[in-house]
Scaffold this active site. Structure first.
Site, mmCIF file in Angstrom:
data_model
loop_
_atom_site.group_PDB
_atom_site.id
_atom_site.type_symbol
_atom_site.label_atom_id
_atom_site.label_comp_id
_atom_site.label_asym_id
_atom_site.label_seq_id
_atom_site.Cartn_x
_atom_site.Cartn_y
_atom_site.Cartn_z
ATOM 1 N N TYR A 126 0.834 -1.205 0.000
ATOM 2 C CA TYR A 126 0.000 0.000 0.000
ATOM 3 C C TYR A 126 0.865 1.250 0.000
ATOM 4 C CZ TYR A 126 -4.265 -2.564 1.317
ATOM 5 O OH TYR A 126 -5.351 -3.394 1.345
ATOM 6 N N TYR B 2 -0.741 -10.065 0.534
ATOM 7 C CA TYR B 2 0.334 -9.577 1.403
ATOM 8 C C TYR B 2 0.189 -10.162 2.805
ATOM 9 C CZ TYR B 2 -3.220 -6.193 2.900
ATOM 10 O OH TYR B 2 -4.370 -5.619 3.361
ATOM 11 N N ARG C 196 -3.320 -11.838 3.551
ATOM 12 C CA ARG C 196 -4.594 -11.383 3.016
ATOM 13 C C ARG C 196 -4.743 -11.836 1.579
ATOM 14 N NH1 ARG C 196 -8.038 -7.680 4.288
ATOM 15 N NH2 ARG C 196 -9.316 -9.451 3.801
ATOM 16 N N HIS D 75 -7.462 -8.210 -2.622
ATOM 17 C CA HIS D 75 -8.770 -7.594 -2.373
ATOM 18 C C HIS D 75 -8.728 -6.110 -2.686
ATOM 19 C CE1 HIS D 75 -6.507 -6.908 1.345
ATOM 20 N NE2 HIS D 75 -7.226 -5.803 1.473
ATOM 21 N N HIS E 98 -10.774 -2.689 -1.406
ATOM 22 C CA HIS E 98 -11.722 -2.120 -0.448
ATOM 23 C C HIS E 98 -12.712 -1.235 -1.203
ATOM 24 C CE1 HIS E 98 -9.322 -3.099 3.216
ATOM 25 N NE2 HIS E 98 -8.307 -3.012 2.377
#
Lengths: 242, 206
Positions: free
Chosen positions: A108, A147, A157, A160, A162
């Site tokens: 991120y 990640y 995770r 995905h 959000h």
């Protein structure tokens, strides 16, 4: 035609409960008392209204919205598209849909993310758009990477995106996550598994949508979103003191 | 067998996660992507009514500040009207009544500037005391939490408010009432939110 009234009550057995021990962070952040059920007033039936002046057409294109001129984000190019409907099956037009995600390596762009996968200089990781009159929305982006995260020592995770959606009333406000068909990490994820009903989990898994691809260019996944519906006021119901 | 009710089911909620700022307030995440971020100006320049600031902190069950929380506020203008087709009446040009609030990542303190809302219409009859709806999301919160901010200088209106009166335990009502102070001549209300434990804030299923 009957006037729209309150929103249908949220099915709390369908949504994840507040306390989900295997998702460890929820333990100290979950209220212990019951929520107090509140019949909708004007404060809940209304919510912010957005228009095309609020956003830029490029905002929905995550491959280019943070890229240097002539460059683009690295990763598997995807279209994520679908409709925003209410529980009555009616489209929710002109509502704001916001999306954010890790880059193709699972990193991120955030001060607080220190994962070793590199930042992509041409990828910001957020986008937003308004649904059209049919409730339809689409984004172009790269497929995010999986990640690791500190829940158990070896927690990963699934890929995905959000998603944040407004609807027409504050009672419809929703944040969720979109997963991708075929990802073996989905059913191992403690955050996914906060949702008790397997059928509800399936609702968050976007299928590959070959009909929506751009051949030789971009693959596509379809993610429909359903917000709470409103009942119709068939008969006026005036309760004293309420 | 019966006929089928063909209602759809709401999409299930998932946590906003630790990086919610990337999506909803990228400037706070450390990069400017949008020409304009949404929700930083709740009342706009033309709103009448008293200019106020509301500050607080969200505390978890261990007593620690929740530093990665994001809040959204939704309120009426000073006349008690919401900026919405069903909002009760007109609002001033530039009044949206909606705000997005982020914390200081080091301390967890948050604050926002707005105008004090007026009383709003009740569900069917009567009025609601001035209040601001608050929606709270963060890592570890599986479904966004709804609460309300009321004002401690509205004791009479609060005593008659149908929502406050729905809270059976009188001492819990106090968790919904912001405390008015003054700082450098400006009005600042304090509203701390406790997710869990002693004096847990009242949260609503709206």
């Amino acid at each position: 035609m009957p006037k729209p009234g309150e929103f249908y009550q949220r099915d709390r057995e369908w949504h994840p409960p507040a306390l989900t021990r295997d998702y460890k962070t929820s333990v100290s952040r979950s209220p212990q008392y019951s929520l107090i059920s509140l019949q909708n007033s004007v404060s809940e039936i209304t919510g912010p209204v957005f228009g095309h002046n609020d956003i830029d057409p490029l905002d929905k294109d995550l491959i280019y919205n943070y890229a240097q001129p002539g460059e683009s984000a690295i990763g598997e190019r995807i279209i994520l598209h679908g409709r925003v409907l209410d529980e009555n099956g009616r489209p929710v037009p002109k509502t704001l849909v916001e999306a954010w995600q890790a880059n193709a390596g699972g990193r991120y762009r955030h001060k607080k993310d220190t994962y070793l996968a590199p930042i992509d200089p041409n990828f910001g990781g957020c986008g937003r758009t308004l649904t059209d009159e049919n409730g339809y929305y689409y984004f172009r982006t790269v497929k995010p990477g999986a990640y690791p995260w500190r829940n158990w020592v070896n927690s990963w995770r699934p890929a995905h995106i959000h998603m944040s959606i407004f609807g027409t009333g504050f009672a419809q406000r929703l944040i969720t996550q979109c997963y991708f068909e075929g990802d073996p990490l989905i059913h191992k994820c403690p955050i996914v598994n906060t949702i008790p009903d397997p059928e509800a989990i399936n609702r968050l898994i976007a299928p590959l949508d070959l009909n929506a691809t751009i051949p030789l260019d971009t693959i596509a996944y379809k993610f429909d979103i359903v917000l709470r519906g409103r009942r119709s006021t068939l008969f006026e119901n005036r309760l004293e003191g309420n | 067998m019966t006929q089928e009710l063909n209602y759809l089911k709401e999409t299930p909620s998932q946590t906003a996660g630790p990086y919610v700022h990337i999506g909803l307030a990228p400037g706070a995440a450390g990069f400017d992507l949008y020409k304009q971020e949404l929700g930083w100006d709740i009342a706009g320049p033309n709103a009448k009514g008293e200019r106020i600031r509301i500050e607080g902190i969200v505390i978890d069950g261990t007593g620690s500040p929740v530093k990665d929380v994001l809040l959204e506020a939704w309120q009426a203008n000073a006349d008690g009207n919401y900026a919405h087709p069903e909002g009760g009446g007109d609002v001033e040009q530039g009044f949206r009544g909606w705000g997005r609030v982020i914390t200081d990542f080091e301390t967890g303190e948050w604050g926002f500037n707005t105008i004090k809302p007026g009383s709003t219409q009740g569900r069917n009859v009567g009025t609601q005391a001035p209040h601001i709806n608050l929606w709270i999301v963060a890592r570890g919160i599986n479904v966004g939490l709804n609460t309300r901010i009321y004002f401690d200088d509205e004791a009479e209106a609060n005593a008659a408010d149908p929502v406050l009166n729905l809270v059976e335990w009188e001492r819990r009502r106090a968790t919904l009432i912001a405390k008015r102070t003054e700082r450098d001549g400006a009005v600042v209300y304090r509203f701390d939110v406790k997710l869990q434990g002693e004096d847990e804030t009242v949260f609503f299923d709206i």
